[in-house]
Scaffold this active site. Structure first.
Site, PDB file in Angstrom:
ATOM      1  CE  LYS A 155      -4.286  -2.085   1.511  1.00 12.28           C
ATOM      2  NZ  LYS A 155      -5.354  -2.246   2.520  1.00 12.28           N
ATOM      3  NE  ARG A 196      -7.311  -8.482   0.580  1.00  8.65           N
ATOM      4  CZ  ARG A 196      -6.871  -7.713  -0.407  1.00  8.65           C
ATOM      5  NH1 ARG A 196      -5.848  -6.913  -0.224  1.00  8.65           N
ATOM      6  NH2 ARG A 196      -7.470  -7.747  -1.586  1.00  8.65           N
TER       7      ARG A 196
HETATM    8  C1  PT1 Z   1      -7.811  -4.834   3.332  1.00 10.26           C
HETATM    9  C2  PT1 Z   1      -8.079  -4.795   1.915  1.00 10.26           C
HETATM   10  C3  PT1 Z   1      -9.133  -5.643   1.441  1.00 10.26           C
HETATM   11  N1  PT1 Z   1      -7.408  -3.998   1.064  1.00 10.26           N
HETATM   12  C4  PT1 Z   1      -9.518  -6.435   3.613  1.00 10.26           C
HETATM   13  N2  PT1 Z   1      -9.817  -6.453   2.301  1.00 10.26           N
HETATM   14  C5  PT1 Z   1      -7.754  -3.971  -0.241  1.00 10.26           C
HETATM   15  N3  PT1 Z   1     -10.208  -7.241   4.476  1.00 10.26           N
HETATM   16  C6  PT1 Z   1      -8.786  -4.803  -0.713  1.00 10.26           C
HETATM   17  C7  PT1 Z   1      -3.133   2.253  -1.019  1.00 10.26           C
HETATM   18  O1  PT1 Z   1      -3.137   3.174  -0.194  1.00 10.26           O
HETATM   19  O2  PT1 Z   1      -6.880  -4.083   3.873  1.00 10.26           O
HETATM   20  N4  PT1 Z   1      -8.540  -5.646   4.123  1.00 10.26           N
HETATM   21  N5  PT1 Z   1      -9.443  -5.621   0.120  1.00 10.26           N
HETATM   22  C8  PT1 Z   1      -7.005  -3.038  -1.195  1.00 10.26           C
HETATM   23  N6  PT1 Z   1      -7.262  -1.678  -0.846  1.00 10.26           N
HETATM   24  C9  PT1 Z   1      -6.272  -0.673  -0.941  1.00 10.26           C
HETATM   25  C10 PT1 Z   1      -6.312   0.412  -0.059  1.00 10.26           C
HETATM   26  C11 PT1 Z   1      -5.246  -0.791  -1.840  1.00 10.26           C
HETATM   27  C12 PT1 Z   1      -5.301   1.361  -0.085  1.00 10.26           C
HETATM   28  C13 PT1 Z   1      -4.237   0.157  -1.895  1.00 10.26           C
HETATM   29  C14 PT1 Z   1      -4.235   1.252  -1.001  1.00 10.26           C
HETATM   30  O3  PT1 Z   1      -2.209   2.091  -1.838  1.00 10.26           O
END
Ligand code: PT1
Length: 263
Positions: free
Chosen positions: A204, A239
């Site tokens: 992230k 994850r």
């Molecule tokens: C997570 C999650 C998810 N993250 C769960 N499911 C994502 N339970 C998708 C960035 O800042 O943490 N928990 N499903 C992906 N979401 C992001 C959020 C991807 C922020 C990238 C960023 O780069």
């Protein structure tokens, strides 16, 4: 938990695993590298992403759930918020629903209960399209905990048993770098009815911000350090995209903490 994106626009591996065969091959590779759960997602929820029509999400996700179920006994999670996708995924063999919107959308909770599936409820402030514009909290840990308590109570009130639930503070979902670090600092004390905690920080942008260096290597290094920290503090599910490396961090943390090299 290994991430299997079946979206053409995923933030870190966009478009590479869109076909059934390549998706199953990637899942088997992650299982080989130590994944115990495969999290299949057909809607990108990264900052700035917009929702996908339900027909499109169904077409991306369900064939992959079916194909992986035919191939493997691995625990299958589906990353979705939509009741129709929940129903079809569970019918195709999914074991768990991972919902970044906390099973709060119309019919989502009822669909999980009807399927007798497990669920992960996650905290998010705002919605993906705009959530990073101006995240604000008076007390990020208190507010995230209160939301997770409320969602767990809603799930139980609707008839789900506590044993079916996992909770996630939602790193990067309407959170600044400082908010993410506050949550990471306190993650060992996050106690929502004693339920297992899931952490998703893999690759992230928080690590690009912290290191002031936006390359994939920096993001992966940060992800692995955070995985070690979290595993050492009792987080149950991590994850991630880099399964082999993350599984090694978990094994190291457990070997040190519990003198248990089998992990
Ligand atoms: C997570 C999650 C998810 N993250 C769960 N499911 C994502 N339970 C998708 C960035 O800042 O943490 N928990 N499903 C992906 N979401 C992001 C959020 C991807 C922020 C990238 C960023 O780069």
């Amino acid at each position: 938990m290994g991430v299997l994106n079946v979206t053409p626009d995923s933030f870190s591996d966009g478009g590479r695993y869109t076909t059934r065969d390549t998706a199953v091959a990637r899942a088997l590779e992650m299982i080989d590298n130590g994944a115990r759960i495969i999290d299949i997602g057909g809607e990108s929820t990264r900052p700035g992403a917009t929702p996908v029509p339900v027909e499109e999400e169904l077409a991306r996700v369900v064939p992959v759930v079916e194909a992986l179920r035919e191939t493997s006994d691995v625990f299958i999670s589906v990353d979705t918020s939509q009741a129709e996708v929940i129903r079809a995924s569970c019918a195709a063999g999914a074991d768990m629903i991972n919902d970044v919107r906390g099973l709060a959308e119309d019919g989502a909770l009822a669909a999980v209960i009807e399927a007798d599936a497990a669920a992960c409820v996650m905290h998010m402030q705002g919605r993906p399209a705009t959530m990073q514009a101006e995240p604000r909290y008076a007390d990020v840990i208190g507010e995230v905990s209160a939301y997770l308590h409320e969602r767990v109570a809603a799930c139980r009130a609707a008839g789900m048993t506590l044993e079916r639930l996992v909770v996630d503070p939602g790193f990067g979902f309407g959170k600044s770098l400082a908010h993410n670090l506050d949550l990471l600092r306190a993650i060992g004390e996050l106690d929502i009815e004693g339920r297992p905690v899931l952490m998703g920080v893999s690759r992230k942008s928080m690590f690009a911000k912290l290191f002031e260096s936006d390359d994939m290597g920096s993001r992966i290094n940060g992800s692995l350090g955070a995985a070690f920290w979290a595993a050492q503090r009792g987080v149950s599910i991590i994850r991630c995209h880099d399964v082999r490396e993350t599984a090694q961090m978990v094994r190291l943390a457990r070997a040190i903490v519990a003198d248990d090299p089998v992990g």
